[in-house]
Write a protein that holds these residues in place. Structure first.
Motif, mmCIF file in Angstrom:
data_model
loop_
_atom_site.group_PDB
_atom_site.id
_atom_site.type_symbol
_atom_site.label_atom_id
_atom_site.label_comp_id
_atom_site.label_asym_id
_atom_site.label_seq_id
_atom_site.Cartn_x
_atom_site.Cartn_y
_atom_site.Cartn_z
ATOM 1 N N THR A 10 0.829 -1.195 0.000
ATOM 2 C CA THR A 10 0.000 0.000 0.000
ATOM 3 C C THR A 10 0.863 1.245 0.000
ATOM 4 O OG1 THR A 10 -0.137 -0.083 2.419
ATOM 5 C CG2 THR A 10 -1.927 -1.102 1.170
ATOM 6 N N PRO A 11 0.515 2.235 -0.817
ATOM 7 C CA PRO A 11 1.262 3.493 -0.811
ATOM 8 C C PRO A 11 0.929 4.300 0.431
ATOM 9 C CG PRO A 11 -0.611 3.658 -2.281
ATOM 10 C CD PRO A 11 -0.581 2.237 -1.784
ATOM 11 N N THR A 12 1.866 5.129 0.880
ATOM 12 C CA THR A 12 1.641 5.986 2.035
ATOM 13 C C THR A 12 2.179 7.376 1.743
ATOM 14 O OG1 THR A 12 3.763 5.361 3.045
ATOM 15 C CG2 THR A 12 1.824 4.088 3.682
ATOM 16 N N LEU A 13 1.665 8.344 2.479
ATOM 17 C CA LEU A 13 2.179 9.702 2.431
ATOM 18 C C LEU A 13 2.204 10.216 3.852
ATOM 19 C CD1 LEU A 13 3.058 11.992 0.445
ATOM 20 C CD2 LEU A 13 0.742 12.880 0.649
ATOM 21 N N VAL A 14 3.364 10.707 4.293
ATOM 22 C CA VAL A 14 3.526 11.127 5.673
ATOM 23 C C VAL A 14 4.396 12.373 5.704
ATOM 24 C CG1 VAL A 14 5.470 9.539 5.994
ATOM 25 C CG2 VAL A 14 4.252 10.402 7.994
ATOM 26 N N PHE A 27 16.547 16.514 8.140
ATOM 27 C CA PHE A 27 15.550 15.443 8.207
ATOM 28 C C PHE A 27 14.904 15.420 9.580
ATOM 29 C CE2 PHE A 27 14.576 11.071 9.526
ATOM 30 C CZ PHE A 27 13.606 10.745 8.577
ATOM 31 N N VAL A 28 13.589 15.354 9.596
ATOM 32 C CA VAL A 28 12.820 15.132 10.823
ATOM 33 C C VAL A 28 11.911 13.944 10.560
ATOM 34 C CG1 VAL A 28 11.211 16.113 12.486
ATOM 35 C CG2 VAL A 28 12.883 17.595 11.382
ATOM 36 N N ARG A 29 11.902 12.970 11.457
ATOM 37 C CA ARG A 29 11.147 11.746 11.237
ATOM 38 C C ARG A 29 9.674 12.059 10.979
ATOM 39 N NH1 ARG A 29 11.941 7.049 9.327
ATOM 40 N NH2 ARG A 29 13.940 7.055 10.479
ATOM 41 N N PRO A 30 9.130 11.678 9.816
ATOM 42 C CA PRO A 30 7.720 11.965 9.510
ATOM 43 C C PRO A 30 6.786 11.210 10.462
ATOM 44 C CG PRO A 30 8.960 11.411 7.514
ATOM 45 C CD PRO A 30 9.837 11.073 8.671
ATOM 46 N N ASN A 31 5.741 11.893 10.894
ATOM 47 C CA ASN A 31 4.818 11.258 11.849
ATOM 48 C C ASN A 31 3.359 11.652 11.655
ATOM 49 O OD1 ASN A 31 4.808 13.882 12.767
ATOM 50 N ND2 ASN A 31 5.860 13.445 14.697
ATOM 51 N N LYS A 32 3.056 12.461 10.637
ATOM 52 C CA LYS A 32 1.671 12.853 10.382
ATOM 53 C C LYS A 32 1.236 12.219 9.062
ATOM 54 C CE LYS A 32 2.051 17.395 12.625
ATOM 55 N NZ LYS A 32 1.020 17.247 13.658
ATOM 56 N N PHE A 33 0.398 11.212 9.135
ATOM 57 C CA PHE A 33 -0.040 10.514 7.918
ATOM 58 C C PHE A 33 -1.275 11.187 7.339
ATOM 59 C CE2 PHE A 33 2.768 7.481 9.717
ATOM 60 C CZ PHE A 33 3.283 6.770 8.646
ATOM 61 N N THR A 34 -1.313 11.257 6.020
ATOM 62 C CA THR A 34 -2.410 11.914 5.344
ATOM 63 C C THR A 34 -2.860 11.076 4.153
ATOM 64 O OG1 THR A 34 -3.106 13.960 4.239
ATOM 65 C CG2 THR A 34 -0.829 13.288 3.922
ATOM 66 N N GLU A 35 -4.165 10.996 3.950
ATOM 67 C CA GLU A 35 -4.665 10.345 2.742
ATOM 68 C C GLU A 35 -4.359 11.235 1.544
ATOM 69 O OE1 GLU A 35 -8.801 9.690 3.419
ATOM 70 O OE2 GLU A 35 -8.472 8.279 5.056
ATOM 71 N N PHE A 36 -4.147 10.620 0.394
ATOM 72 C CA PHE A 36 -3.762 11.397 -0.778
ATOM 73 C C PHE A 36 -4.419 10.821 -2.025
ATOM 74 C CE2 PHE A 36 -0.835 7.920 -0.509
ATOM 75 C CZ PHE A 36 -0.593 7.551 -1.823
ATOM 76 N N VAL A 37 -4.427 11.632 -3.081
ATOM 77 C CA VAL A 37 -4.945 11.210 -4.377
ATOM 78 C C VAL A 37 -3.794 10.905 -5.327
ATOM 79 C CG1 VAL A 37 -6.389 11.858 -6.358
ATOM 80 C CG2 VAL A 37 -7.033 12.585 -4.039
ATOM 81 N N ASP A 38 -2.857 11.851 -5.458
ATOM 82 C CA ASP A 38 -1.715 11.686 -6.356
ATOM 83 C C ASP A 38 -0.465 12.230 -5.693
ATOM 84 O OD1 ASP A 38 -3.186 10.785 -8.783
ATOM 85 O OD2 ASP A 38 -4.033 12.799 -8.704
ATOM 86 N N VAL A 39 0.670 11.630 -6.032
ATOM 87 C CA VAL A 39 1.978 12.151 -5.630
ATOM 88 C C VAL A 39 2.880 12.149 -6.857
ATOM 89 C CG1 VAL A 39 3.994 11.872 -4.155
ATOM 90 C CG2 VAL A 39 1.738 11.251 -3.285
#
Length: 336
Positions: A10-14, A27-39
């Protein structure tokens, strides 16, 4: 081969943001996940190519006469309007919000965004991209020093609020581990069902709404430096260009007369969520533009179809110097 739907990956975006004022490109460790349509963000690579020729060289540039340079990353992504976590994107589009509790509210928060200088504000973006391989795998792509030089908010009839976000990043990294996905609970959509629009307080009866910001950042600040040729943080190099369109039917001559006279009007677009937070408060996205000038107001007759009146507009700053654009995001989120 496999993909995100058939192969079990599954694709993710964070995303995440460093403390404002610190570490553009860190770099800061990503921790906020968001639903997305396209990247569609990717490394931006240019090639320095020699123009010189030598005897016997007729067909092409020699392979040893060009040099690649990575000058950052850029591209677009698209996310939908939802009742939680949207404030992160609005903050990096507009600037840090003022967060208040509306009268009589307990869990409701109004995040109020106005246009500010985004200097010393950037974020880390990571996407997990599924490989179309026989063995399912997801490749993390991480972008640091991300800024949003362009954006568009729109909603079509029968559609979901859509944010098209232009991203400019200092660098791309494929070596970072993929963050483990975790999403806010209770997410609901902001859609056309909860939409209404006004112009000078009149019901606008719109069929399609959009508002966009043009690029006003210098994103190519690269210098000859012995230790680091990566670009420096983008800075403002132009005024804020805001424009949009409201598609409408041709009901009367009001908009036409405003256009001909060059008379500015106010415009408000509201998109409410389906559920009540408390009392009379629902989640919402409210866009307020106190001074809008129509660029066109012609009635368009197309065969026997209902006559349309597209209303492209430009957002101007009020003569008193106040804010040309205010966005209120009502949610239960305590921070953006």
């Amino acid at each position: 081969g496999t993909n995100a739907l058939t192969g079990g990956t599954t694709p993710t975006l964070v995303v995440t943001a460093p403390t404002p004022g610190s570490g553009y490109g860190d770099f800061v460790r990503p921790n906020k996940f968001t639903e997305f349509v396209d990247v569609g963000v990717a490394a931006n690579v240019s090639f320095i190519v020699s123009k010189a020729r030598r005897a016997g060289q007729k067909l092409a540039v020699r392979s040893d006469r060009s040099q690649a340079q990575v000058i950052g990353a850029d591209g677009d992504l698209s996310v939908e309007g939802v009742t939680k976590s949207l404030g992160f994107w609005l903050k990096h589009m507009m600037g840090a919000p003022v967060i208040t509790t509306p009268p009589g509210g307990t869990n409701t928060r109004d995040h109020t965004f106005t246009i500010t200088d985004l200097w010393n504000m950037s974020f880390t973006l990571q996407a997990g991209i599924p490989m179309a391989a026989d063995i399912p795998a997801v490749q993390p792509f991480t972008w640091v020093g991300c800024k949003i030089p362009t954006w568009e908010i729109g909603c079509d009839k029968d559609g979901v609020v859509d944010l098209k976000i232009g991203v400019d990043a200092k660098d791309e990294d494929t070596s970072r581990s993929l963050a483990v996905a975790s999403y806010p609970s209770g997410l609901e959509l902001l859609t056309w069902v909860g939409a209404y629009m006004t112009m000078d307080g009149r019901n606008a009866d719109g069929m399609k709404f959009s508002l966009s910001k043009g690029k006003n950042l210098d994103t190519d600040r690269r210098f000859a430096n012995r230790n680091n040729h990566k670009k420096r943080e983008p800075i403002l190099n132009d005024a804020t260009d805001l424009k949009g369109a409201l598609e409408n039917e041709f009901h009367d001559m009001w908009a036409y007369y405003k256009f001909i006279a060059g008379t500015p009007i106010s415009m408000v677009a509201v998109f409410e969520g389906p559920s009540v937070i408390e009392a009379a408060y629902k989640p919402m996205l409210q866009i307020t533009m106190p001074t809008v000038r129509f660029d066109k107001a012609a009635a368009e007759l197309q065969g026997v179809d209902v006559t349309k009146q597209p209303l492209p507009y430009v957002v101007e700053q009020p003569a008193d110097g106040s804010q040309p654009l205010t966005i209120v995001y009502r949610t239960t989120d305590l921070t953006s």
